[in-house]
Scaffold this active site. Structure first.
Site, short mmCIF file in Angstrom:
data_model
loop_
_atom_site.label_atom_id
_atom_site.label_comp_id
_atom_site.label_asym_id
_atom_site.label_seq_id
_atom_site.Cartn_x
_atom_site.Cartn_y
_atom_site.Cartn_z
N CYS A 1 5.83 -3.54 2.28
CA CYS A 1 6.04 -3.73 1.08
C CYS A 1 4.72 -4.12 0.18
CB CYS A 1 7.03 -5.05 0.89
SG CYS A 1 8.78 -5.09 1.38
N GLY B 1 6.21 0.83 -0.91
CA GLY B 1 7.54 0.79 -1.21
C GLY B 1 8.00 1.51 -2.23
N ASN C 1 5.95 -9.67 2.02
CA ASN C 1 5.44 -8.14 2.71
C ASN C 1 5.46 -8.56 4.25
OD1 ASN C 1 4.64 -5.62 3.85
ND2 ASN C 1 2.44 -6.39 3.43
N GLY C 2 6.35 -8.05 5.14
CA GLY C 2 6.43 -8.13 6.49
C GLY C 2 7.79 -8.40 7.06
N TYR D 1 -2.20 4.71 8.13
CA TYR D 1 -1.27 5.46 7.41
C TYR D 1 -0.99 4.61 5.97
CZ TYR D 1 3.14 7.24 5.57
OH TYR D 1 4.21 7.81 4.82
N THR E 1 -2.42 11.62 3.61
CA THR E 1 -3.37 10.50 4.37
C THR E 1 -4.21 11.01 5.40
OG1 THR E 1 -0.97 9.43 4.23
CG2 THR E 1 -2.71 8.26 5.62
N ASP F 1 -2.63 15.53 11.19
CA ASP F 1 -1.90 14.55 10.60
C ASP F 1 -2.46 13.13 11.11
OD1 ASP F 1 0.05 13.25 9.06
OD2 ASP F 1 1.61 14.28 9.76
N ASP F 2 -1.97 12.03 10.07
CA ASP F 2 -2.50 10.74 10.55
C ASP F 2 -1.72 10.20 11.96
OD1 ASP F 2 0.31 9.08 9.60
OD2 ASP F 2 -0.50 10.51 8.00
#
Length: 510
Positions: free
Chosen positions: A2, A28, A101-102, A257, A303, A365-366
């Site tokens: 988030c 998010g 966030n988490g 990412y 990314t 790609d990442d």
């Protein structure tokens, strides 16, 4: 994952919070919310959807007040519904709004304690509501008379004692200001900034420094692992370490990412870290395949672009943009549900045939997480006329679940779990596959900051820095947070009496 932000201003902060959330939207896309404090009144707007869709002019006008917090949500636990949108609110003590966030690894244990011992009711399955009630309960026990900074710091210390996992938290307290704190391992990012206005100094805390840049705030520093910041309504800042043994172990997947390349996290430039990832990956390919036949390097937007450019430069191979991206489609990795992610890939990307036709192409790609997106992209390259399609990942194989807030909950959903690199290559349909080594990834990210003791690399290594992750926890998390579980939860969320049979059928299919 988030995005969070908190601002203490000298004038209304509603527009600044909105602008910060639009910059953090990549963290998010499920729901968004803002809570502001105007005198003794809490103004709250939160709903499912993107920031631009959740907040209209009428909502912004109601979000009066010179300090407040905001949140963009990406669901990793619980239902993906409006009830779980943040910020959350409790009315005692004073009135507290909180966003985070988490992910907590002992959420159920703490939720049970809050109900049985602290007599606090939880209305959702969100661990953010658990954090809010734990903080509010501890603060209410400590306050004796007028609230002081040391009351807040003692409450945060108790929160650290009670909860485990990765978390960055921002909270507003009516009549007092903003509180922000970070888990003792520093797994989830949080930065502090300020700006001088004609009316006085204004302060901000946010998940990423890019939010500060856009709003004209100066980045002061990262919030330290285990530290709490208390910003009073007049802009005065108090800070204190609230854990006895903090250890800086930021999540390395932020650099791979999630974070924007123009952000600085824990004194590390995300852009430079990704450049070094590309250089290291190029060295590995050259060492394993010195006589390669790669004609062109093409990034998978967006990314991986930085890594791909450096890789191409180091390998002395042409770099070309081969995919056009529809910027109105969200990030497929953070979309809830594998079916939605699968359908979005073709709508999001379209190949430029000229860059593929008759060429041996290296797609960069990442990372490769579930593998479905990579498989479709390889198919798109072949459909566009590529003679051979090679694939390179700037990150190592993702083999283990993440328990700290990234949506990698189930081993069964990770393409590299239980597969060799050759088997992953066959699954995605590539002619060859190259992964970054974990050692090279750590070196690439760690380069700028020797002060970091270790990174959380759990999704690559299976080693969890908090030391409390058991097989039982992983099994429970998979049962609660896998795509199959979310489909059932979403069906139940929308369910009425007439749909009971349909939900039962869904359970049977899954």
């Amino acid at each position: 994952m988030c995005g969070i932000v908190g601002i203490v201003g000298r004038s209304p902060v509603n527009q600044a919070l909105y602008d910060a959330l639009t910059v953090l939207q990549h963290r998010g896309q499920d729901a968004a919310g803002i809570a502001t404090i105007d005198g003794n009144k809490v103004n709250l707007r939160k709903e499912m959807g993107l920031v631009r869709d959740v907040f209209h002019q009428r909502h912004m006008l109601r979000l009066a007040g010179n300090y407040g917090i905001g949140h963009v949500r990406y669901p990793t636990a619980g239902c993906s519904g409006a009830a779980d949108a943040q910020p959350f609110y409790v009315n005692s003590p004073y009135g507290i709004c909180l966003a985070h966030n988490g992910n907590l690894t002992n959420c159920q244990e703490v939720a049970t304690q809050l109900f049985d011992e602290d007599r606090r009711h939880l209305n959702t399955s969100s661990d953010s509501e658990v954090l809010l009630n734990a903080f509010a309960h501890e603060l209410g026990l400590i306050i004796d008379g007028a609230m002081r900074p040391d009351h807040i710091f003692r409450a945060v210390k108790e929160v650290h004692r009670r909860v485990r996992g990765g978390y960055a938290v921002v909270a507003s307290i009516v009549g007092h200001g903003i509180v922000a704190f970070r888990d003792p391992m520093g797994i989830r990012p949080l930065v502090l900034g300020s700006r001088q206005t004609e009316n006085g100094i204004e302060r901000i805390v946010a998940s990423e420094s890019v939010a500060l840049d856009v709003l004209g705030f100066d980045l002061e520093r990262d919030v330290a692992p285990g530290e709490a910041i208390y910003i009073q309504t007049d802009g005065t800042v108090h800070s204190q370490m609230c854990h006895d043994s903090p250890q800086q172990s930021p999540c390395i997947f932020e650099f791979v990412y999630f974070a924007r390349p123009d952000s600085i996290i824990d004194n590390i430039s995300v852009h430079k870290a990704r450049m070094r990832m590309g250089e290291a990956l190029a060295e590995r390919i050259l060492s394993e395949w010195p006589e390669h036949d790669i004609d062109v390097v093409i990034p998978v937007p967006d990314t991986s672009r930085t890594s791909a450019m450096q890789l191409a430069n180091r390998m002395k191979v042409k770099f070309r943009e081969g995919f056009m991206k529809n910027r109105y489609i969200g990030r497929t990795f953070i979309m809830p549900g594998q079916e939605m992610r699968r359908k979005s890939v073709r709508r999001k990307l379209n190949a430029i045939d000229l860059e593929f036709r008759g060429k041996n192409v290296l797609l960069v790609d990442d990372s490769i997480v579930r593998g479905t997106t990579s498989k479709q992209i390889v198919e798109m390259a072949r459909d566009a006329g590529a003679r051979k399609v090679y694939f390179a990942s700037a990150a190592p194989p993702v083999r283990f679940p993440n328990v700290y807030g990234i949506d990698m909950p189930a081993c069964s959903e990770l393409v590299a779990h239980g597969r060799t690199e050759q088997e992953v290559c066959e699954f995605i349909g590539a002619d060859a596959l190259f992964y970054q080594s974990l050692e090279d990834l750590i070196k690439a990210v760690h380069y700028d900051n020797a002060g970091i003791e270790q990174f959380d690399t759990s999704c690559f290594s299976g080693e969890y820095v908090t030391g409390d992750v058991t097989k039982e926890l992983l099994a429970r998390q998979e049962a609660e947070r896998s795509d199959k579980a979310k489909m059932i939860q979403d069906a139940e969320l929308d369910d009425d009496d007439e749909d009971d049979e349909g939900v039962a059928q869904l359970r049977g299919v899954l």
